[in-house]
Design a protein around this motif. Sequence first.
Motif, PDB file in Angstrom:
ATOM      1  N   LYS A 149       0.850  -1.184   0.000  1.00 50.13           N
ATOM      2  CA  LYS A 149       0.000   0.000   0.000  1.00 50.13           C
ATOM      3  C   LYS A 149       0.890   1.239   0.000  1.00 50.13           C
ATOM      4  O   LYS A 149       2.110   1.147   0.155  1.00 50.13           O
ATOM      5  N   LYS A 150       0.278   2.381  -0.201  1.00 52.44           N
ATOM      6  CA  LYS A 150       1.008   3.641  -0.274  1.00 52.44           C
ATOM      7  C   LYS A 150       1.912   3.827   0.948  1.00 52.44           C
ATOM      8  O   LYS A 150       1.516   3.532   2.073  1.00 52.44           O
ATOM      9  N   ASP A 151       3.138   4.276   0.692  1.00 52.51           N
ATOM     10  CA  ASP A 151       4.172   4.562   1.689  1.00 52.51           C
ATOM     11  C   ASP A 151       4.906   3.323   2.194  1.00 52.51           C
ATOM     12  O   ASP A 151       5.846   3.452   2.988  1.00 52.51           O
ATOM     13  N   ASP A 152       4.507   2.125   1.769  1.00 52.91           N
ATOM     14  CA  ASP A 152       5.275   0.932   2.128  1.00 52.91           C
ATOM     15  C   ASP A 152       6.665   1.001   1.489  1.00 52.91           C
ATOM     16  O   ASP A 152       6.825   1.492   0.365  1.00 52.91           O
ATOM     17  N   CYS A 191       6.230   2.531  -2.277  1.00 52.74           N
ATOM     18  CA  CYS A 191       4.971   2.538  -3.011  1.00 52.74           C
ATOM     19  C   CYS A 191       4.380   3.952  -3.008  1.00 52.74           C
ATOM     20  O   CYS A 191       4.205   4.559  -1.951  1.00 52.74           O
ATOM     21  N   LEU A 192       4.072   4.461  -4.205  1.00 47.58           N
ATOM     22  CA  LEU A 192       3.555   5.824  -4.339  1.00 47.58           C
ATOM     23  C   LEU A 192       2.032   5.876  -4.362  1.00 47.58           C
ATOM     24  O   LEU A 192       1.448   6.953  -4.390  1.00 47.58           O
ATOM     25  N   GLY A 193       1.382   4.719  -4.386  1.00 47.74           N
ATOM     26  CA  GLY A 193      -0.067   4.701  -4.430  1.00 47.74           C
ATOM     27  C   GLY A 193      -0.597   4.558  -5.848  1.00 47.74           C
ATOM     28  O   GLY A 193       0.141   4.233  -6.789  1.00 47.74           O
ATOM     29  N   ILE A 246      -0.185   1.445 -10.398  1.00 44.81           N
ATOM     30  CA  ILE A 246       0.413   1.658  -9.084  1.00 44.81           C
ATOM     31  C   ILE A 246       1.829   2.178  -9.305  1.00 44.81           C
ATOM     32  O   ILE A 246       2.533   1.719 -10.215  1.00 44.81           O
ATOM     33  N   GLY A 247       2.215   3.165  -8.508  1.00 46.72           N
ATOM     34  CA  GLY A 247       3.527   3.782  -8.673  1.00 46.72           C
ATOM     35  C   GLY A 247       4.552   3.208  -7.711  1.00 46.72           C
ATOM     36  O   GLY A 247       4.259   2.962  -6.543  1.00 46.72           O
ATOM     37  N   ILE A 248       5.759   2.982  -8.225  1.00 49.12           N
ATOM     38  CA  ILE A 248       6.862   2.481  -7.418  1.00 49.12           C
ATOM     39  C   ILE A 248       8.060   3.406  -7.586  1.00 49.12           C
ATOM     40  O   ILE A 248       8.593   3.566  -8.688  1.00 49.12           O
ATOM     41  N   LYS A 249       8.478   4.025  -6.501  1.00 48.56           N
ATOM     42  CA  LYS A 249       9.690   4.849  -6.512  1.00 48.56           C
ATOM     43  C   LYS A 249      10.877   3.960  -6.176  1.00 48.56           C
ATOM     44  O   LYS A 249      10.780   3.081  -5.319  1.00 48.56           O
ATOM     45  N   SER A 250      12.006   4.162  -6.859  1.00 51.11           N
ATOM     46  CA  SER A 250      13.182   3.350  -6.566  1.00 51.11           C
ATOM     47  C   SER A 250      14.427   4.220  -6.477  1.00 51.11           C
ATOM     48  O   SER A 250      14.581   5.201  -7.208  1.00 51.11           O
ATOM     49  N   GLU A 302      10.910   6.749 -10.812  1.00 49.43           N
ATOM     50  CA  GLU A 302       9.652   6.101 -10.477  1.00 49.43           C
ATOM     51  C   GLU A 302       9.076   5.391 -11.698  1.00 49.43           C
ATOM     52  O   GLU A 302       9.316   5.794 -12.843  1.00 49.43           O
ATOM     53  N   SER A 303       8.340   4.315 -11.435  1.00 49.88           N
ATOM     54  CA  SER A 303       7.695   3.529 -12.484  1.00 49.88           C
ATOM     55  C   SER A 303       6.203   3.411 -12.181  1.00 49.88           C
ATOM     56  O   SER A 303       5.793   3.344 -11.015  1.00 49.88           O
ATOM     57  N   TRP A 304       5.420   3.343 -13.262  1.00 52.95           N
ATOM     58  CA  TRP A 304       3.977   3.161 -13.113  1.00 52.95           C
ATOM     59  C   TRP A 304       3.583   1.880 -13.826  1.00 52.95           C
ATOM     60  O   TRP A 304       3.817   1.719 -15.014  1.00 52.95           O
ATOM     61  N   VAL A 305       3.012   0.950 -13.060  1.00 50.60           N
ATOM     62  CA  VAL A 305       2.743  -0.408 -13.523  1.00 50.60           C
ATOM     63  C   VAL A 305       1.238  -0.646 -13.573  1.00 50.60           C
ATOM     64  O   VAL A 305       0.513  -0.320 -12.626  1.00 50.60           O
ATOM     65  N   ASP A 306       0.765  -1.205 -14.700  1.00 55.61           N
ATOM     66  CA  ASP A 306      -0.650  -1.489 -14.870  1.00 55.61           C
ATOM     67  C   ASP A 306      -1.130  -2.493 -13.819  1.00 55.61           C
ATOM     68  O   ASP A 306      -0.538  -3.557 -13.629  1.00 55.61           O
ATOM     69  N   LEU A 307      -2.221  -2.153 -13.123  1.00 56.61           N
ATOM     70  CA  LEU A 307      -2.709  -2.999 -12.033  1.00 56.61           C
ATOM     71  C   LEU A 307      -3.223  -4.355 -12.516  1.00 56.61           C
ATOM     72  O   LEU A 307      -3.014  -5.371 -11.864  1.00 56.61           O
ATOM     73  N   LYS A 308      -3.889  -4.385 -13.674  1.00 58.69           N
ATOM     74  CA  LYS A 308      -4.479  -5.634 -14.155  1.00 58.69           C
ATOM     75  C   LYS A 308      -3.432  -6.515 -14.841  1.00 58.69           C
ATOM     76  O   LYS A 308      -3.366  -7.711 -14.589  1.00 58.69           O
TER      77      LYS A 308
END
Length: 208
Positions: A64-67, A98-100, A114-118, A146-152
């Motif tokens: 979840k966001k901020d993890d 996790c950016l949410g 869902i966004g992932i900062k690295s 940061e990357s944005w990954v399709d949820l489905k």
Amino acid sequence: MEKNHITIQAISTATINGNKTEDSYYINMTSHGSSMELSSKNSTIPIIHSELPNTLTYPEKEIKKDDTWITALDKFGNYTSDEGSTNYNLTYVTKYECLGLKTIYLDAKYFDCIGIKSDTNFTLNTATMALNKTIYVNTTGNTLGESWVDLKGGFLVKSEYDTKEIVKTDYSDLYEEIGLEKLYRETPINSHTTYELVNIKKRVMKIN
């Protein structure tokens, strides 16, 4: 059996000793981020560096966001280019956050992502054989983005990264015969890379 594979376009701009360069190439990947093929007019495709932003490792639990979580890798490999045969060792430690959730609009389509900062600190050592001599290169750096990954579908839709690195090249073996015992060059490189989804295709896998 059907299996998705996607094509990502990468555009990279770099500043080396005050000079700006730009490169564009395509990466054919599985939907889960494993590179299958790279294509570019430039013979020096950053094969190794492309793995850094595209390697997204998730914890074995819902996020979840901020993890936050951390992964590490120590990888050996080799590849062949116009410059010769190269062996490499890539090590890195990445901190993820996790950016949410966010809807990404790309090429007239909407993707729920869902966004992932690295934040990655890495060391890359290469040894390239050319003219029966070996050129050694040590690269240390940091990649933040940061990357944005399709949820489905779980595939990469868009990402953006900034990299700062120091490249130390040892030419001593190449020039030893003319009396230069130690010859090094140190080059700082700052680069910005964007990745965007181009298309998604389905492959039909035959099972005998």
